[in-house]
Design an enzyme around this catalytic site. Structure first.
Site, PDB file in Angstrom:
ATOM      1  N   THR A  77       0.804  -1.221   0.000  1.00 20.18           N
ATOM      2  CA  THR A  77       0.000   0.000   0.000  1.00 20.18           C
ATOM      3  C   THR A  77       0.838   1.272   0.000  1.00 20.18           C
ATOM      4  OG1 THR A  77      -1.877  -1.068   1.072  1.00 20.18           O
ATOM      5  CG2 THR A  77      -1.715   1.319   1.302  1.00 20.18           C
ATOM      6  N   LYS A 159      -7.069   4.981   5.747  1.00 14.62           N
ATOM      7  CA  LYS A 159      -5.686   4.704   6.155  1.00 14.62           C
ATOM      8  C   LYS A 159      -4.877   5.992   6.169  1.00 14.62           C
ATOM      9  CE  LYS A 159      -5.254  -0.003   4.247  1.00 14.62           C
ATOM     10  NZ  LYS A 159      -4.484  -0.854   3.299  1.00 14.62           N
ATOM     11  N   ASP A 160      -4.057   6.167   7.194  1.00 16.17           N
ATOM     12  CA  ASP A 160      -3.222   7.367   7.241  1.00 16.17           C
ATOM     13  C   ASP A 160      -2.287   7.446   6.041  1.00 16.17           C
ATOM     14  OD1 ASP A 160      -1.061   5.542   8.035  1.00 16.17           O
ATOM     15  OD2 ASP A 160      -1.813   5.708  10.078  1.00 16.17           O
ATOM     16  N   ARG A 161      -1.645   6.327   5.679  1.00 13.84           N
ATOM     17  CA  ARG A 161      -0.692   6.364   4.570  1.00 13.84           C
ATOM     18  C   ARG A 161      -1.375   6.632   3.236  1.00 13.84           C
ATOM     19  NH1 ARG A 161      -0.923   1.136   6.710  1.00 13.84           N
ATOM     20  NH2 ARG A 161      -1.535  -0.566   5.296  1.00 13.84           N
ATOM     21  N   ASP A 348      -3.330   0.702  -5.763  1.00 10.53           N
ATOM     22  CA  ASP A 348      -1.978   0.652  -5.199  1.00 10.53           C
ATOM     23  C   ASP A 348      -1.335  -0.724  -5.326  1.00 10.53           C
ATOM     24  OD1 ASP A 348      -3.784  -0.468  -3.441  1.00 10.53           O
ATOM     25  OD2 ASP A 348      -2.858   0.361  -1.640  1.00 10.53           O
ATOM     26  N   HIS A 349      -2.115  -1.730  -5.683  1.00 11.71           N
ATOM     27  CA  HIS A 349      -1.637  -3.105  -5.922  1.00 11.71           C
ATOM     28  C   HIS A 349      -2.849  -3.966  -6.204  1.00 11.71           C
ATOM     29  CE1 HIS A 349      -3.161  -4.153  -1.938  1.00 11.71           C
ATOM     30  NE2 HIS A 349      -2.481  -3.137  -1.435  1.00 11.71           N
ATOM     31  N   HIS A 486      -0.569  -9.899  -0.983  1.00 11.20           N
ATOM     32  CA  HIS A 486       0.005  -9.279  -2.181  1.00 11.20           C
ATOM     33  C   HIS A 486       1.439  -8.872  -1.862  1.00 11.20           C
ATOM     34  CE1 HIS A 486      -0.658  -5.416  -0.115  1.00 11.20           C
ATOM     35  NE2 HIS A 486      -1.832  -5.932   0.214  1.00 11.20           N
TER      36      HIS A 486
END
Length: 546
Positions: A77, A159-161, A348-349, A486
């Site tokens: 991520t 999500k923070d990221r 992101d994936h 993943h």
């Protein structure tokens, strides 16, 4: 007279004009949408059940790059979001994982952690975050620089990221979800208190509302023919749930926090509602320069990890996400108009099929136990070089050797690396191992070497990198492997959507191979600004023409 004629006849001297049909030279608003763990095939696997106003509208009225891939490992991520917005790979932007081992402090560090800042909007530590670990500029940074800080840039996600890395270093704000209080929060990196509109949004207590409802299928369950039957042994359950079957009694399983919102489709609804509120409250797109809103839908990742890509729960989530996309596009129609907003959608994936499910179908697949393999490696190194703490950490399919011990024992670092690589190559499921010495001495334009090279950064990566066979991943010591994971270089993890929609984007598609790092330089071309400073991708503008 001659000078006037020169300006009139020569495009190089002529003033910039508006494009055909009176469209502006640049969009008023850019909206970046990242769907966490969205495999490319989800666009078509559920096609017949999508409405005409969500994903189908983005594809039908927009431009679809059908062969878009990640070009590095690990496909996680944080590296994914960073690569989308910086236009480069972890080897340059430095986000080599969701976390990584930091030799200087002797522990793992989280990609967005920053203890120099404080939480805004909560008493928890969930807001001690910033983009300080991101070592390259983002397209959002470059937009702020190009407009002398006049552009507004906001990132948001559960999500923070997923909020912080896309928003970049110079953002007006980034907001993420705090499961301890059910609110969207931020950090003192951006502000000292939440804006009034965020406080008002939090006061609506939407998380309470969504968690008080059962999760049942949108359609009659017999219609979910694109997925396996309900109640499969490879599907996970909520804590306290006996079987992974519909309806899911969310109020009974939520516990004392609000974290369960992340793992149900209502998490997407919550994210969409906050995004629309952000656009309205901040008047995004209503100023003299381009604004940017970065949205990341995190919920598909949580659901995917729990159930795997073949579950009814995943299909139901995407059918509902399609409705959220339709709502967002309808709002944009009335707020600014499609012609004034440039939207891109990617992921992101991707995600792997569950190995237990594949084995049932007699497709080769499996799992490894990283802890067991690491213990075996430590014992082997003790026998080979003498008893010592040779391995200090094993994470992200990488082995970190203890350089201090190697130096004190007067051992040769390269020799120890090569011994590790040879030993690890013996295990079932291991496709290839590579030492960092080999990475630093050689360059690869394609293949596994390229993926490893582009994901490697000497200050943050390990000494030996491991790639698993297709269909294999780490089981993290669990007896039964549920859901999915993943992180690999195989197509199920790298092949993700790339859709462009709105401002001056024609309807069309292309099968030309593109890479995730091409998104940021493409935006730079259309926005007429500088690419992010570490960009290694190329602009796709030439492929998207009316």
């Amino acid at each position: 007279m001659c000078l006037a004629l020169l300006f009139a006849c020569c495009p190089a001297f002529a003033q910039k004009k508006k494009s055909k049909k009176g469209m502006p030279d640049v969009p008023k608003l850019v909206i970046g949408i990242v769907v966490d763990q969205m495999r490319y095939d989800y666009l078509y696997r559920y096609w017949d059940k999508y409405s005409n106003n969500g994903f189908k509208r983005l594809i039908g009225e927009g431009f679809n790059f059908r062969n878009n891939h990640y070009n590095y490992v690990p496909t996680y991520t944080a590296p994914g979001h960073a690569s989308i917005y910086t236009g480069t790979t972890p080897s340059v932007h430095g986000i080599v994982g969701n976390d990584w081992y930091n030799r200087s402090i002797g522990r793992n560090v989280y990609c967005a952690e920053d203890t120099s800042v404080k939480t805004v909007g909560s008493t928890s530590k969930a807001g001690e975050m910033s983009p300080a670990n991101l070592l390259a500029t983002t397209i959002t940074d470059e937009l702020k620089l190009a407009t002398n800080q006049r552009s507004k840039v906001i990132g948001l996600s559960l999500k923070d990221r997923g909020a912080i890395l896309p928003a970049g270093h110079v953002a007006n704000a980034a907001y993420w979800f705090d499961g301890s209080n059910g609110n969207m929060i931020s950090s003192t990196y951006y502000m000292q208190e939440l804006p009034a509109w965020v406080q008002a949004f939090n006061n609506r207590r939407l998380a309470d509302q969504y968690l008080s409802q059962q999760w049942n299928t949108l359609l009659p369950i017999v219609q979910y023919t694109e997925s396996t039957q309900d109640d499969q042994p490879f599907e996970g359950t909520f804590s306290g749930e006996a079987k992974p079957v519909f309806p899911h009694n969310i109020p009974a399983y939520r516990g004392k926090t609000f974290d369960l919102l992340r793992s149900i489709p209502a998490g997407n609804t919550y994210t969409k509602e906050f995004a629309i509120e952000a656009i309205k409250a901040e008047n995004l797109g209503k100023g003299a320069v381009t604004d940017f809103l970065a949205i990341s839908f995190s919920t598909p990742d949580y659901i995917g990890h729990q159930y795997g890509p073949d579950a009814i729960e995943v299909e139901d989530n995407y059918l509902r996400l399609d409705q959220e996309m339709a709502d967002l596009l309808k709002f944009i129609d009335g707020y600014l108009g499609k012609e004034n907003v440039l939207i891109f959608l990617t992921a992101d994936h991707g995600g792997a099929h569950n190995p237990t499910y594949l084995q049932q179908l007699r497709i080769p697949a499996g799992t490894i136990n990283n802890s067991v393999i690491t213990d075996s490696l430590k014992k082997h190194l003790n026998q080979r070089f003498g008893k010592a703490e040779w391995v200090i950490k094993s994470t992200n399919q990488q082995v970190y050797l203890n350089h201090g011990v190697i130096e004190s024992k007067k051992a040769n670092l390269v020799e120890v690396q090569e011994e590790c690589a040879r030993f690890l190559q013996r295990f079932p499921g291991v496709y290839r191992t590579m030492t960092t010495d080999a990475l630093l001495r050689t360059h690869w334009e394609k293949g596994m070497g390229m993926f490893m090279e582009k994901g490697y950064m000497s200050l943050r990566s390990g000494d030996v990198l491991v790639a698993l066979q297709p269909g294999w991943y780490d089981n993290y010591g669990r007896a039964e492997v549920k859901g999915t994971s993943h992180g690999s270089s195989w197509s199920y993890d790298t092949h993700v959507p790339l859709l462009w929609y709105g401002w001056q984007i024609p309807a069309g598609e292309s099968s030309v191979r593109t890479e995730i790092v091409d998104i940021a330089p493409s935006l730079a071309t259309w926005l007429r600004i500088q690419e992010p400073n570490g960009t290694t991708g190329r602009s796709l503008a030439e492929h998207v023409q009316k």
